[in-house]
Design an enzyme around this catalytic site. Structure first.
Site, PDB file in Angstrom:
ATOM      1  N   CYS A 198     -34.076  29.877  65.612  1.00 51.06           N
ATOM      2  CA  CYS A 198     -32.767  30.500  65.391  1.00 51.06           C
ATOM      3  C   CYS A 198     -31.658  29.679  66.025  1.00 51.06           C
ATOM      4  O   CYS A 198     -30.535  29.634  65.533  1.00 51.06           O
ATOM      5  CB  CYS A 198     -32.750  31.917  65.958  1.00 51.06           C
ATOM      6  SG  CYS A 198     -33.817  33.065  65.045  1.00 51.06           S
ATOM      7  N   CYS A 338     -29.380  12.510  68.201  1.00 52.68           N
ATOM      8  CA  CYS A 338     -29.814  11.746  67.032  1.00 52.68           C
ATOM      9  C   CYS A 338     -29.552  12.616  65.811  1.00 52.68           C
ATOM     10  O   CYS A 338     -28.668  13.471  65.832  1.00 52.68           O
ATOM     11  CB  CYS A 338     -31.275  11.326  67.149  1.00 52.68           C
ATOM     12  SG  CYS A 338     -32.449  12.692  67.308  1.00 52.68           S
TER      13      CYS A 338
END
Length: 384
Positions: A198, A338
């Site tokens: 979530c 990233c």
């Protein structure tokens, strides 16, 4: 289905009055209520699902509820975890949830375990002084889901499980000997870098209470023996269309025999990142907008950063970092990111081992940052 729990002692007048609206249900009566009063239910997770399930169970009359969770209440929890409030921020979730139960029914016994759920800890709980009739898994990760399934198999008790993500939820019951188990439905976990939580994928807040209510209902049905539990059926709920559907499934001949608990992080391909600190996309956006001094380090390749990067970040590909390159020294927390977060976790570990103390990785990467409204740019600063 036979009732899971034997009835307890007769109800006193106050309890009769409290539960009068359910005592009059056809096929329910005082006998079912006394079964709930004698039941001992262990709930894994005090977050979105747990904070919906536990109060429902307490209000229905469950006598003893155990709660396992290692998290503290955060501001970002409050939109969906309705058992916690602003005053609870910073408190252990298990303590906040236990207080909610006490406000509903002081006679409900609550046992809290402020710990991360792993094989040794859960094994000790299941084999301790407390005897549990039923497991409820409201966790948000696959290692815990497989762990709770295997514990339910070894202990020969039913497991009610639920999961939520974005606009969809699932509910099922796993009980070996009475129907198929979670492993029959999901024989193998998804790749670790494809499993959204979530925190990374988001969740509609009302989905927690909807799925939590389904889970509590299944527990009540199992304990009292009323109705037809979700054995061999998984219930899917799509909040956007307000539609539900069932997927039937059966026991698999290829399912492995469960004889012991294993390392479920390893089984699910998860790295042991307990020593790594992370920052959520929403938290990072808030800290940047508040003007906090942060250092942003992009560990992707130059062609990826050409497309988009967080403004003000420095590019240092993970390969160069592994080869010994280091970011420039500076003030403020070093935030490594990233595209998603596998490379940034590796980079954070390298930096920690090289002596950089104040470093965190961005959970969900630049994808999560952009999804919460974070601004990105396409130009790249000169690489180190």
């Amino acid at each position: 289905m036979s009732p899971l729990v034997e009835p307890g002692p007769p109800l006193d007048p106050d309890r009769v009055s409290r539960y009068s609206r359910q005592l009059m249900l056809p096929g329910f009566g005082e006998s079912a209520q006394r079964r709930l009063q004698s039941a001992r239910v262990l709930v894994i997770g005090a977050g979105g699902l747990g904070s919906a399930v536990v109060p429902s169970l307490a209000a229905a009359g469950i006598g003893t509820i155990g709660i396992i969770d290692d998290d503290d209440v955060e501001l970002s929890n409050l939109h969906r975890q309705l058992s916690h409030g602003v005053a609870d921020i910073g408190r252990p979730k298990v303590d906040s949830l236990a207080e909610t139960v006490a406000a509903i029914d002081p006679e409900c016994r609550v046992i809290t375990y402020s710990m991360r759920v792993r094989s040794p800890q859960l094994n000790l709980i299941m084999n301790g002084a407390e005897r549990w009739d039923l497991l409820i898994d409201g966790s948000d990760n696959f290692p815990t889901r497989y762990l709770t399934n295997d514990v339910s198999v070894l202990e020969s008790i039913p497991l009610v499980w639920g999961s939520i993500l974005r606009f969809h939820g699932q509910v099922g019951v796993s009980w070996q000997g009475h129907g198929p188990t979670y492993r029959d439905l999901f024989p193998a976990p998804p790749p670790a870098d494809e499993a959204l939580s979530c925190e990374l994928g988001g969740v509609l807040p009302t989905l927690c209470t909807a799925i939590g209510s389904f889970m509590a209902t299944e527990a009540i049905k199992l304990i009292t023996g009323i109705g037809e539990p979700l054995l061999g059926r998984v219930l899917f709920y799509d909040a956007l269309t307000a539609r539900t559907r069932e997927i039937p499934y059966g026991a698999s001949d290829d399912a492995p025999e469960i004889t012991e608990l294993i390392d479920y992080d390893l089984f699910c391909g998860m790295q042991d990142d307990d020593d790594l600190a992370s920052v959520s996309a929403a938290e990072l956006l808030g800290r940047l907008r508040a003007g906090e001094q942060l250092r942003l380090l992009d560990v992707r390749e130059p062609h990826e950063a050409d497309g988009r990067r967080i403004d003000g970040s420095t590019l240092l590909p993970i390969g160069d970092l592994r080869g010994g390159a280091q970011p420039d020294a500076g003030d403020g927390t070093l935030v490594v990111y990233c595209e998603k977060d596998p490379r940034s976790r590796s980079a954070a570990r390298i930096l920690l081992e090289s002596g950089v103390d104040d470093v965190v990785y961005l959970a969900g990467g630049i994808q999560a940052f952009a999804s919460v409204g974070g601004d990105t740019v396409s130009s790249v600063r000169e690489a180190l």
